[in-house]
Design an enzyme around this catalytic site. Sequence first.
Site, mmCIF file in Angstrom:
data_model
loop_
_atom_site.group_PDB
_atom_site.id
_atom_site.type_symbol
_atom_site.label_atom_id
_atom_site.label_comp_id
_atom_site.label_asym_id
_atom_site.label_seq_id
_atom_site.Cartn_x
_atom_site.Cartn_y
_atom_site.Cartn_z
ATOM 1 N N LYS A 284 0.832 -1.214 0.000
ATOM 2 C CA LYS A 284 0.000 0.000 0.000
ATOM 3 C C LYS A 284 0.867 1.264 0.000
ATOM 4 C CE LYS A 284 -1.720 1.557 4.074
ATOM 5 N NZ LYS A 284 -1.432 2.967 4.324
ATOM 6 N N ASN A 285 1.865 1.279 0.886
ATOM 7 C CA ASN A 285 2.635 2.516 1.051
ATOM 8 C C ASN A 285 3.591 2.789 -0.100
ATOM 9 O OD1 ASN A 285 1.286 2.926 3.389
ATOM 10 N ND2 ASN A 285 3.010 2.529 4.770
ATOM 11 N N ARG B 217 -4.289 10.330 5.299
ATOM 12 C CA ARG B 217 -3.148 11.245 5.396
ATOM 13 C C ARG B 217 -2.204 11.163 4.206
ATOM 14 N NH1 ARG B 217 -0.444 14.347 8.929
ATOM 15 N NH2 ARG B 217 1.444 13.868 7.789
ATOM 16 N N CYS C 51 -3.791 12.647 13.685
ATOM 17 C CA CYS C 51 -4.611 11.442 13.643
ATOM 18 C C CYS C 51 -4.433 10.678 14.936
ATOM 19 C CB CYS C 51 -4.305 10.586 12.425
ATOM 20 S SG CYS C 51 -2.676 9.914 12.410
ATOM 21 N N ARG D 9 0.792 14.737 13.480
ATOM 22 C CA ARG D 9 1.503 14.392 12.242
ATOM 23 C C ARG D 9 1.862 15.689 11.518
ATOM 24 N NH1 ARG D 9 -0.105 8.873 10.635
ATOM 25 N NH2 ARG D 9 1.384 9.112 8.931
ATOM 26 N N PRO D 10 2.965 16.339 11.922
ATOM 27 C CA PRO D 10 3.332 17.603 11.283
ATOM 28 C C PRO D 10 3.721 17.416 9.816
ATOM 29 C CG PRO D 10 5.087 16.850 12.743
ATOM 30 C CD PRO D 10 3.950 15.895 12.918
ATOM 31 N N ILE D 11 3.718 18.514 9.058
ATOM 32 C CA ILE D 11 4.140 18.411 7.651
ATOM 33 C C ILE D 11 5.234 19.441 7.332
ATOM 34 C CG2 ILE D 11 2.007 17.380 6.729
ATOM 35 C CD1 ILE D 11 1.455 20.298 5.669
ATOM 36 N N ASP D 12 5.899 19.916 8.408
ATOM 37 C CA ASP D 12 6.939 20.937 8.200
ATOM 38 C C ASP D 12 8.025 20.479 7.216
ATOM 39 O OD1 ASP D 12 7.332 19.158 10.480
ATOM 40 O OD2 ASP D 12 9.261 20.127 10.730
ATOM 41 N N LEU D 13 8.377 19.196 7.234
ATOM 42 C CA LEU D 13 9.450 18.726 6.346
ATOM 43 C C LEU D 13 8.993 18.696 4.880
ATOM 44 C CD1 LEU D 13 10.887 15.867 8.603
ATOM 45 C CD2 LEU D 13 11.900 18.120 8.191
ATOM 46 N N ASP E 18 5.236 0.660 12.004
ATOM 47 C CA ASP E 18 4.011 0.028 11.498
ATOM 48 C C ASP E 18 3.871 -1.434 11.931
ATOM 49 O OD1 ASP E 18 3.178 2.341 10.353
ATOM 50 O OD2 ASP E 18 3.608 1.770 8.285
ATOM 51 N N ARG F 98 -8.549 -0.631 5.054
ATOM 52 C CA ARG F 98 -7.707 0.410 4.456
ATOM 53 C C ARG F 98 -6.361 -0.174 4.027
ATOM 54 N NH1 ARG F 98 -5.989 4.414 8.290
ATOM 55 N NH2 ARG F 98 -4.653 4.763 6.506
HETATM 56 C C1 UD1 Z 1 4.785 6.824 6.421
HETATM 57 C C2 UD1 Z 1 3.857 5.634 6.309
HETATM 58 C C3 UD1 Z 1 3.326 5.235 7.687
HETATM 59 C C4 UD1 Z 1 4.493 4.995 8.652
HETATM 60 C C5 UD1 Z 1 5.434 6.180 8.652
HETATM 61 C C6 UD1 Z 1 6.690 5.956 9.463
HETATM 62 C C7 UD1 Z 1 2.883 5.945 4.127
HETATM 63 C C8 UD1 Z 1 1.674 6.182 3.323
HETATM 64 N N1 UD1 Z 1 2.758 5.982 5.441
HETATM 65 O O1 UD1 Z 1 4.013 7.916 6.912
HETATM 66 O O2 UD1 Z 1 2.558 4.038 7.538
HETATM 67 O O3 UD1 Z 1 3.995 4.782 9.941
HETATM 68 O O4 UD1 Z 1 5.855 6.503 7.314
HETATM 69 O O5 UD1 Z 1 7.387 4.866 8.983
HETATM 70 O O6 UD1 Z 1 3.935 5.656 3.589
HETATM 71 N N2 UD1 Z 1 7.524 14.246 10.770
HETATM 72 C C9 UD1 Z 1 7.836 15.558 11.058
HETATM 73 N N3 UD1 Z 1 7.601 16.502 10.102
HETATM 74 C C10 UD1 Z 1 7.104 16.177 8.881
HETATM 75 C C11 UD1 Z 1 6.811 14.833 8.587
HETATM 76 C C12 UD1 Z 1 7.038 13.888 9.552
HETATM 77 O O7 UD1 Z 1 8.286 15.877 12.151
HETATM 78 O O8 UD1 Z 1 6.932 17.077 8.049
HETATM 79 C C13 UD1 Z 1 7.757 13.217 11.785
HETATM 80 C C14 UD1 Z 1 6.521 12.392 12.112
HETATM 81 O O9 UD1 Z 1 5.694 13.035 13.063
HETATM 82 C C15 UD1 Z 1 7.148 11.111 12.628
HETATM 83 C C16 UD1 Z 1 8.393 10.973 11.757
HETATM 84 O O10 UD1 Z 1 8.659 12.276 11.236
HETATM 85 O O11 UD1 Z 1 7.558 11.316 13.965
HETATM 86 C C17 UD1 Z 1 8.242 9.999 10.616
HETATM 87 O O12 UD1 Z 1 7.025 10.248 9.909
HETATM 88 P P1 UD1 Z 1 6.921 10.079 8.346
HETATM 89 O O13 UD1 Z 1 8.012 9.191 7.854
HETATM 90 O O14 UD1 Z 1 6.790 11.395 7.701
HETATM 91 O O15 UD1 Z 1 5.526 9.347 8.194
HETATM 92 P P2 UD1 Z 1 4.629 9.382 6.899
HETATM 93 O O16 UD1 Z 1 5.502 9.547 5.715
HETATM 94 O O17 UD1 Z 1 3.495 10.319 7.084
#
Ligand code: UD1
Length: 420
Positions: free
Chosen positions: A22-23, A91, A115, A120-124, A306, A398
């Site tokens: 899926k991912n 997400r 969630c 789940r921040p998106i700053d990166l 996961d 899902r």
């Molecule tokens: C993906 C996977 C999810 C898995 C996760 C971690 C998909 C669709 N989902 O989610 O199943 O649990 O990887 O292996 O592939 N973070 C920040 N800032 C950001 C983005 C992330 O601080 O902008 C943090 C997150 O809160 C978390 C860490 O980075 O602590 C890793 O998250 P991330 O790898 O981004 O998860 P996803 O890509 O959303």
Amino acid sequence: MEKLIIEGGRRLEGSVRISGAKNAALPIMAASLLTNETCTIKNVPALSDIDTMIKILKNLGLSAEKQSGTLILSGSCGKTKASYDLVSTMRASVCVLGPLLGKNRRAEVSFPGGCVIGPRPIDLHLKGIEALGAKIEIKSGYIIAKAKRLKGARIYLGGHFGSSVLATANTMMAAVLAEGVTVIENSACEPEIVDLANFLISMGARIEGQSTPTIKIKGVKKLHGAVHSVIPDRVETGTYMMAGIITGGDVFLKDARPDYIIALIDKLTECGAKIKELPGGLRVQGKKRMKPVAVTTLPYPGFPTDMQAQAMSVLCLADGISVITEKIFPERFIHISELSRMGARIMLEGPHAIIEGVKRLSGARVMASDLRASAALVLAGLAARGKTEISRIYHLDRGYEKLDKKLRGIGASIWREKDK
Ligand code: UD1
């Protein structure tokens, strides 16, 4: 709504085919926005998250045709807005941000929000595309990213919890059509990122270093259509491995890729499971009582977050005290309260769960809260004495293709009923 009923205590034995990941499939589908030509994606699992992504892509102007595991995406994305209604249900839909910006120089994507597994921040994600020259505005719950031109840059994408899978995916997908060279430092090394990079390369992108923490992308003017087969799902693999182990069974996981789950194999072997690579898959044998272990979740190739919840179910029945430390999503422990209803003894201390193995779990009515936590309840139910009823199983649909059917195929007593 439906619920799952499990009559526990049956030893699982037999062969299960592992579906496409899926991912990996979700960002690969989003990457098809980068071309006007047709993309054929094979080994796509039948999951509700995949259906959600198909709806998003159709809303953006693509046409989609799905025949069993093959998805054909064609046309061009005339629109640039991914709306709240769809993004809020999944997400991972945030991964249309990079390709929309790359292709159309404009993207409007609903802010995905938090969630149940924690913030789940998106700053990166924003840092990555901003470094390429995008101007970003958050307005009425939407991320609006615009750029006259995108220009390659050196970007450090490490966050407080290490690398980010989807931020790497978004930055990579925006950079493939940028001018010049982009270097992503501390990029995610997950096999799903490698699969996405390989798909982009087959579309004409120039990428090096995927599977390492430094990915180098040389922008090209245009991408073309491609045919690609999605890698097998390592989380599904791990879940069936642990289903075999928790029931003291003997299962063969057809098409599993052991090289994607080194850390899991290492831990489960330490627990006492016998795991053997055979031609075409992986054989996993459990035993009556497993040994306790310490598990820490980490970015790839570390132990995946996961599979943390499923590992907890196994350790609930180990012979002693285990510790799980969650270093990716420190609040991802919602399954503890439901496992406790089944007789598990778990204490939570910040990001550490201390698990005292019990002799047996007993079937109970429990509620699924998120995708992997639901899988943990299924595993506990398979091992428990008596009947377990799991409600809200749309979470499972899902991310696990035909879970109940596959488990029945290896001897589980599991079925669906209507939930009132
Ligand atoms: C993906 C996977 C999810 C898995 C996760 C971690 C998909 C669709 N989902 O989610 O199943 O649990 O990887 O292996 O592939 N973070 C920040 N800032 C950001 C983005 C992330 O601080 O902008 C943090 C997150 O809160 C978390 C860490 O980075 O602590 C890793 O998250 P991330 O790898 O981004 O998860 P996803 O890509 O959303």
